[in-house]
Design an enzyme around this catalytic site. Structure first.
Site, PDB file in Angstrom:
ATOM      1  CD  GLU A  48      10.140  13.259  10.591  1.00  0.00           C
ATOM      2  OE1 GLU A  48       9.297  12.832  11.211  1.00  0.00           O
ATOM      3  OE2 GLU A  48      11.389  13.001  10.472  1.00  0.00           O
TER       4      GLU A  48
ATOM      5  CD  GLU B 275      13.713   0.999   8.705  1.00  0.00           C
ATOM      6  OE1 GLU B 275      14.231   1.387   9.270  1.00  0.00           O
ATOM      7  OE2 GLU B 275      13.993  -0.028   8.786  1.00  0.00           O
TER       8      GLU B 275
ATOM      9  CE  LYS C  83      -1.642   2.673   3.209  1.00  0.00           C
ATOM     10  NZ  LYS C  83      -1.313   3.889   2.466  1.00  0.00           N
TER      11      LYS C  83
HETATM   12  P1  NAD Z   1       3.077   8.520   7.701  1.00  0.00           P
HETATM   13  O1  NAD Z   1       3.033   7.437   8.329  1.00  0.00           O
HETATM   14  O2  NAD Z   1       1.580   9.400   7.461  1.00  0.00           O
HETATM   15  O3  NAD Z   1       1.871   7.360   6.379  1.00  0.00           O
HETATM   16  C1  NAD Z   1       2.619   6.310   6.209  1.00  0.00           C
HETATM   17  C2  NAD Z   1       2.339   5.234   5.087  1.00  0.00           C
HETATM   18  O4  NAD Z   1       1.166   4.530   6.689  1.00  0.00           O
HETATM   19  C3  NAD Z   1       0.973   5.891   4.384  1.00  0.00           C
HETATM   20  O5  NAD Z   1       0.614   4.561   3.198  1.00  0.00           O
HETATM   21  C4  NAD Z   1      -0.007   5.921   4.750  1.00  0.00           C
HETATM   22  O6  NAD Z   1      -1.119   5.423   4.654  1.00  0.00           O
HETATM   23  C5  NAD Z   1       0.131   4.868   5.968  1.00  0.00           C
HETATM   24  N1  NAD Z   1      -0.958   4.368   7.080  1.00  0.00           N
HETATM   25  C6  NAD Z   1      -1.435   5.815   7.861  1.00  0.00           C
HETATM   26  N2  NAD Z   1      -2.215   5.283   8.826  1.00  0.00           N
HETATM   27  C7  NAD Z   1      -1.731   4.226   9.365  1.00  0.00           C
HETATM   28  C8  NAD Z   1      -2.691   3.075  10.103  1.00  0.00           C
HETATM   29  N3  NAD Z   1      -3.315   3.337  10.764  1.00  0.00           N
HETATM   30  N4  NAD Z   1      -2.300   1.622  10.042  1.00  0.00           N
HETATM   31  C9  NAD Z   1      -1.953   1.365   8.313  1.00  0.00           C
HETATM   32  N5  NAD Z   1      -1.748   2.229   7.780  1.00  0.00           N
HETATM   33  C10 NAD Z   1      -1.246   3.623   8.296  1.00  0.00           C
HETATM   34  O7  NAD Z   1       4.021   9.104   7.081  1.00  0.00           O
HETATM   35  P2  NAD Z   1       4.134   9.629   6.109  1.00  0.00           P
HETATM   36  O8  NAD Z   1       4.284  11.027   6.730  1.00  0.00           O
HETATM   37  O9  NAD Z   1       3.724   9.330   4.709  1.00  0.00           O
HETATM   38  O10 NAD Z   1       6.320  10.037   5.499  1.00  0.00           O
HETATM   39  C11 NAD Z   1       6.587  10.554   7.108  1.00  0.00           C
HETATM   40  C12 NAD Z   1       6.847  10.330   7.533  1.00  0.00           C
HETATM   41  O11 NAD Z   1       8.418   8.439   7.626  1.00  0.00           O
HETATM   42  C13 NAD Z   1       8.200  11.277   8.768  1.00  0.00           C
HETATM   43  O12 NAD Z   1       7.760  10.681   9.826  1.00  0.00           O
HETATM   44  C14 NAD Z   1       9.301  10.186   7.420  1.00  0.00           C
HETATM   45  O13 NAD Z   1      11.003  10.392   8.787  1.00  0.00           O
HETATM   46  C15 NAD Z   1       8.994   8.706   7.811  1.00  0.00           C
HETATM   47  N6  NAD Z   1      10.257   8.455   7.137  1.00  0.00           N
HETATM   48  C16 NAD Z   1      10.774   7.117   7.757  1.00  0.00           C
HETATM   49  C17 NAD Z   1      11.869   6.321   6.952  1.00  0.00           C
HETATM   50  C18 NAD Z   1      13.237   5.875   7.632  1.00  0.00           C
HETATM   51  O14 NAD Z   1      13.088   4.461   6.921  1.00  0.00           O
HETATM   52  N7  NAD Z   1      13.543   5.939   9.289  1.00  0.00           N
HETATM   53  C19 NAD Z   1      11.934   6.798   5.915  1.00  0.00           C
HETATM   54  C20 NAD Z   1      11.491   7.579   5.113  1.00  0.00           C
HETATM   55  C21 NAD Z   1      10.004   8.408   5.754  1.00  0.00           C
END
Ligand code: NAD
Length: 491
Positions: A392, A257, A181
């Site tokens: 962040e 991650e 997803k």
């Molecule tokens: P997010 O957590 O809002 O969403 C990530 C994914 O999770 C999306 O596909 C979203 O639709 C899904 N999602 C949201 N709520 C969910 C739930 N309750 N159950 C299952 N899936 C759900 O993050 P974002 O805004 O898309 O990405 C930015 C974040 O990702 C930042 O915090 C960044 O640091 C982190 N990030 C971490 C890494 C790493 O390797 N550590 C790499 C890239 C980004």
């Protein structure tokens, strides 16, 4: 889905071998963050869709050929998929640039080639890596690594296909089937990739792609259905905690991650040209939307003025604009609410006593006003206790904090609820080793940044995540290591 056209496209789920609408017909739009133009109308997945995709992946795993193939057979197929990515590199790069606002050159020469590389690396790793075996007289003990089963892969928008490939490449290489997803902000490349993978010979049902949102919608079953054997998630710490809670009901292992607030430490003996370039790349590359970003720049006091002058001069000169134009360093932020969040932190910084040295206002000149453009922004005058230095921001915002001694730098670096990356620039290798050993962070880069050997563990400590991915770490997560002990007859 149409191939390389700039017309808005219709994006459906791939479930088994079928491209399908949402069960209730719902859709959402994906738009170009450069100018708001419509890129696609996308199936807005329901929990029913998520459940169907898990069913398709389950059937493909239980009945299909993929999980029973030898690693060498899977290696051949995954190499063919990688070849297809290479052959469609320019098309995928342009799709990613338009959907995510990231500069085209970087997509063409770094992120999309990395997708192909990740597929080949994990296919080769699964086929060629050593395995444990302990002959001990009549006892022969060894480890089998059967695939875990059905993998839910949930990815973010900031490096859409590349980060998704860190999940599906090892999951597939070790014989699992996958429900991917992508983030709703960036659905396009995952759908196009799945199409290419099917054409390249990946069996039906092995990779399913569902589109939409988390929680109560399509991602619900991906984290709570007992037919799922592994969950690999990249995203925010807040979402990561929700996913871990959902997975706990079935004891489903999760690799998470998550976010970061990494420090970049510049000592007074550093090569300042190198350190300046690293610091610029470390916080402004990827439009500042990078989990690993060195957003807390710790500079030894003796070089503070000199280093800051160099850093700010370079930051001011970075080309920001239409990410399809050659020579751009930064494009737009992903969407309006995110720009508001980033700017909100810059306003907060000023109420906390910080001084904005450059940047700090949305860019609106010419056609930039149609998009979500924010300039490289540098803030001084804050301590590590400020919220701006602790939370962040996920945008092109650098907080600069001076320090006097190595001990002080390490204490500040470790004083964070996150522990993802660490960057340090020094010519003193004893000091560099000492810091690497005492820094509570998943990865340390010394006089370099962003280099990644896929055999190394990738992941974070504390609020930055759970588990590691990469070479043997991915094998451990995506398989069910099984101990076998065999007593042989005396020869
Ligand atoms: P997010 O957590 O809002 O969403 C990530 C994914 O999770 C999306 O596909 C979203 O639709 C899904 N999602 C949201 N709520 C969910 C739930 N309750 N159950 C299952 N899936 C759900 O993050 P974002 O805004 O898309 O990405 C930015 C974040 O990702 C930042 O915090 C960044 O640091 C982190 N990030 C971490 C890494 C790493 O390797 N550590 C790499 C890239 C980004």
């Amino acid at each position: 889905m149409a191939a390389a056209t700039s017309e808005p496209r219709t994006v459906r789920h791939l479930i088994g071998s079928e491209w399908t609408e949402a069960s209730d017909g719902g859709t959402f739009e994906t738009r170009d963050p450069h100018d708001g133009s419509l890129l696609g109308t996308v199936a807005r997945g329901t929990a029913e869709d998520g459940s169907r995709a898990i069913g398709a992946a389950r059937t493909a795993f239980d009945d299909g050929p993929w999980s029973r193939m030898t690693p060498k057979e899977r290696q051949r197929v995954l190499h063919a998929v990688a070849d297809a990515v290479d052959a469609h590199r320019e098309e995928l790069a342009l799709l990613e640039t338009r959907d995510a606002g990231k500069v085209l050159g970087h997509m063409e020469h770094a992120e999309i080639p990395r997708v192909a590389h990740n597929l080949r690396f994990f296919a080769d790793y699964a086929a060629l890596s050593a395995n444990e075996a302990y002959p001990d007289g009549p006892l022969l003990s060894y480890v089998l690594t059967p695939p875990a089963g059905v993998v839910s892969a949930i990815s973010p928008w900031n490096a859409p296909l590349m980060l998704a490939s860190w999940k599906f490449a090892p999951a597939l290489a070790f014989g699992n089937t996958v429900v991917l997803k992508p983030a709703p902000q960036t659905p396009l490349t995952a759908a196009r990739f799945a199409e290419l993978a099917l054409e390249a010979g990946l069996p039906e049902g092995v990779l399913n792609v569902v589109q939409g949102y988390g929680g109560d919608e399509v991602a619900g079953p991906l984290t709570s259905d007992p037919r799922v054997d592994r969950i690999t998630f990249t995203g925010s710490t807040v979402t990561g905690k929700k996913i871990l809670a959902a997975a706990a009901a079935n004891l489903t292992p999760v690799s998470a991650e998550l976010g970061g607030k990494s420090a970049n430490i510049v000592f007074d003996d550093a090569d300042l040209d190198v350190a300046t370039d690293i610091a610029i790349k470390g916080v402004f590359a990827g439009n500042g939307q990078v989990c690993l970003a060195g957003t807390r720049l710790l500079v030894q006091r003796g070089i503070l003025d000199d280093f800051l002058a160099r850093f700010v001069e370079k930051a001011k000169a970075l080309p920001v604009g239409e990410p399809k134009q050659p020579g751009m360093f930064m494009g737009p932020l992903i969407e309006g609410p995110h720009l508001d969040k980033v700017h909100g932190y810059v306003e907060l910084a000023q109420t906390e006593g910080g001084k904005v040295v450059t940047g700090g206002e949305r860019l609106t000149d010419g056609d930039l006003g149609q998009g979500f453009y924010y300039p490289p922004t540098v803030i001084t005058g804050l301590t590590n206790q400020a919220r701006t230095a602790r939370e962040e921001i996920f945008g092109p915002v650098q907080t600069v904090i001076p320090f006097d001694t190595e001990e002080e730098a390490l204490a500040i670096a470790n004083d964070s609820s996150y522990g993802l990356a660490g960057i340090l620039c020094t010519q003193n290798l004893d000091r560099a080793h000492r810091l690497a050993a005492n820094w509570r962070t998943g990865m340390v880069w010394i006089n370099c940044f962003f280099e990644r050997d896929l055999r190394l563990p990738f992941g974070g400590e504390k609020g930055s995540g759970l588990g590691r991915e990469g070479g043997p770490y991915s094998r451990e997560f995506f398989t069910d290591p099984r101990a076998v002990t065999l007593r042989l007859r005396d020869s």
